[in-house]
Motif scaffolding. Sequence first.
Motif, short mmCIF file in Angstrom:
data_model
loop_
_atom_site.label_atom_id
_atom_site.label_comp_id
_atom_site.label_asym_id
_atom_site.label_seq_id
_atom_site.Cartn_x
_atom_site.Cartn_y
_atom_site.Cartn_z
N MET A 372 -69.25 -53.26 -29.50
CA MET A 372 -68.65 -53.60 -28.20
C MET A 372 -69.29 -52.85 -27.04
SD MET A 372 -66.58 -55.91 -29.09
CE MET A 372 -65.65 -56.19 -27.60
N ARG A 373 -70.59 -52.60 -27.12
CA ARG A 373 -71.27 -52.00 -25.97
C ARG A 373 -71.26 -53.00 -24.83
NH1 ARG A 373 -73.77 -46.67 -25.20
NH2 ARG A 373 -74.07 -46.81 -22.96
N SER A 374 -70.63 -52.65 -23.70
CA SER A 374 -70.39 -53.66 -22.66
C SER A 374 -71.20 -53.43 -21.39
CB SER A 374 -68.90 -53.71 -22.32
OG SER A 374 -68.43 -52.45 -21.91
N ASP A 375 -72.18 -52.48 -21.43
CA ASP A 375 -73.06 -52.33 -20.29
C ASP A 375 -74.49 -52.65 -20.75
OD1 ASP A 375 -73.71 -50.17 -21.85
OD2 ASP A 375 -73.05 -48.65 -20.44
N ASP A 376 -75.49 -52.18 -20.05
CA ASP A 376 -76.86 -52.54 -20.43
C ASP A 376 -77.43 -51.64 -21.52
OD1 ASP A 376 -77.35 -50.19 -19.12
OD2 ASP A 376 -78.87 -51.00 -17.75
N ASN A 377 -76.59 -50.75 -22.09
CA ASN A 377 -76.98 -49.92 -23.24
C ASN A 377 -78.18 -49.03 -22.92
OD1 ASN A 377 -76.61 -49.05 -25.92
ND2 ASN A 377 -78.16 -50.47 -26.69
N GLY A 378 -78.32 -48.66 -21.66
CA GLY A 378 -79.44 -47.80 -21.28
C GLY A 378 -80.72 -48.53 -20.99
N GLY A 379 -80.68 -49.86 -21.14
CA GLY A 379 -81.87 -50.66 -20.84
C GLY A 379 -83.08 -50.18 -21.63
N ALA A 380 -84.21 -50.09 -20.95
CA ALA A 380 -85.45 -49.66 -21.59
C ALA A 380 -85.75 -48.19 -21.32
CB ALA A 380 -86.62 -50.53 -21.09
N SER A 381 -84.75 -47.46 -20.82
CA SER A 381 -84.99 -46.07 -20.42
C SER A 381 -85.16 -45.17 -21.64
CB SER A 381 -83.84 -45.57 -19.56
OG SER A 381 -82.64 -45.55 -20.31
N VAL A 382 -85.61 -43.97 -21.41
CA VAL A 382 -85.81 -43.00 -22.49
C VAL A 382 -84.48 -42.72 -23.17
CG1 VAL A 382 -85.55 -41.04 -20.92
CG2 VAL A 382 -86.80 -40.74 -23.06
N TYR A 383 -84.51 -42.56 -24.50
CA TYR A 383 -83.28 -42.54 -25.28
C TYR A 383 -83.13 -41.26 -26.11
CZ TYR A 383 -86.82 -44.50 -28.39
OH TYR A 383 -87.97 -44.72 -29.10
#
Length: 480
Positions: A372-383
């Motif tokens: 249920m991750r409801s945002d962009d999940n950090g997109g392509a940014s460093v993780y």
Amino acid sequence: MSTNNKHLTTSFGAPVADNQNSMTAGSRGPTLIQDVHLLEKLAHFNRERVPERVVHAKGAGAHGYFEVTNDLTAYTKADFLSAVGKQTPVFVRFSTVAGELGSADTVRDPRGFAVKFYTDEGNYDLVGNNTPVFFIRDAIKFPDFIHTQKRHPQTHLKNPNAVWDFWSLSPESLHQVTILMSDRGIPATFRHMHGFGSHTFKWVNGEGKAVWVKYHFKTEQGVKNLDVALAAKLAGENPDYHTEDLFHAIEKGDYPAWKLCVQIMPEEDANTYRFDPFDVTKVWSQKDYPLIEVGRMVLNSNPTNYFAEVEQATFSPGSFVPGVEASPDKMLQGRLFAYSDAHRYRVGANHSTIPINRPKAEVNNYQRDGAMRSDDNGGASVYYEPNSYGGPKEAPQHQVKPFEVSGEANSVAYDHDDHYTQAGDLYRLMDDGEKSRLIDNIVAAMKPVDREDIKQRQIEHWRQADETLGQRIAEGLGLA
């Protein structure tokens, strides 16, 4: 006459041609598995209920704002308290404690009083009750205590034997039980009760100086309570009485409000005060530490959807902002973990991304994925961190103020074991009518207990708090 041109769709947006008849092989069926709309509706329906809260399951909530009315920046650097007149959006949830989701509002029970401040530095949750103390003072006893408030594993009925057996073997509960059995045990409405942070917290100012603090929300509507007979009548006729009252008061513009005050204790006083200031079964005398006004909270907007806002709202005493920190309160220390863990189980690992829980401050971290991750999940940014790609870094200026610890690592109780003075003082403050109703309530609650040794053990606690109180309860129960 309004025209609705919206098409009914599946959850993925495809139009639904027929929502009245399932797809079958001929007029008599059987039903075809290719009717994906039917399957989706049934599958979603089976999953419409998240697990109810283990405690505080039945509740109501509302939106509003908190406005600072007094400059306390000498005591805390918390940004939402930084200027007189500053307003912060809030969401508040009121609740009973022991009952299930469909239980009655007007039972004798503490009431949860949880406030979520959507501050510029992140969400701050103040998760308390309508009482300044609690039944126990160490989180290791919490599961056992709540088990006594729930149903018997065989009969599935409430169990007075368990309730009073536990209380009689846990004398630290006496202060809270006295409040519970008093007139305050059944508030007239959520609007007509005080709220408390209950625990001791730490405030830290801009220079790094700390004080201990207790929160008091004082209702501007006045304290009102329900007569026992009326409460029982309402429980049968309108079990949602408190929920209904709050909604309609706000809907018609009768906005409930509370004045927030604090008691402030100098850091060094914790070592010499006559009660342990971190023991949540005790109060601080207001003669020693008077109430200081902080601000005013007003609730002026109802939720648009109960499930999305009230049921999915998650509060944790561990949601702090710079300038507010934990104390060594053993009950609080356990709650710092337990509340967020309950939300991860009940609502999901990403409960903080649900709109009602989402902070208005920008969120930057390396938490990814999960149901249920409801945002962009950090997109392509460093993780990951540390990294050399410009990802968010820690802010050492917001380090928690260090505090001294000492002693051996061991299972250790509080040093102070006077569980009777404050309960007795509370009884002696009551007028004759309040005393009589308190005793009647205790007697009525203890009569179903079928073991005399449990009754005698509990009566001895009442007697140590106040000789007359113990004697009158014994007489009411027909015991020597």
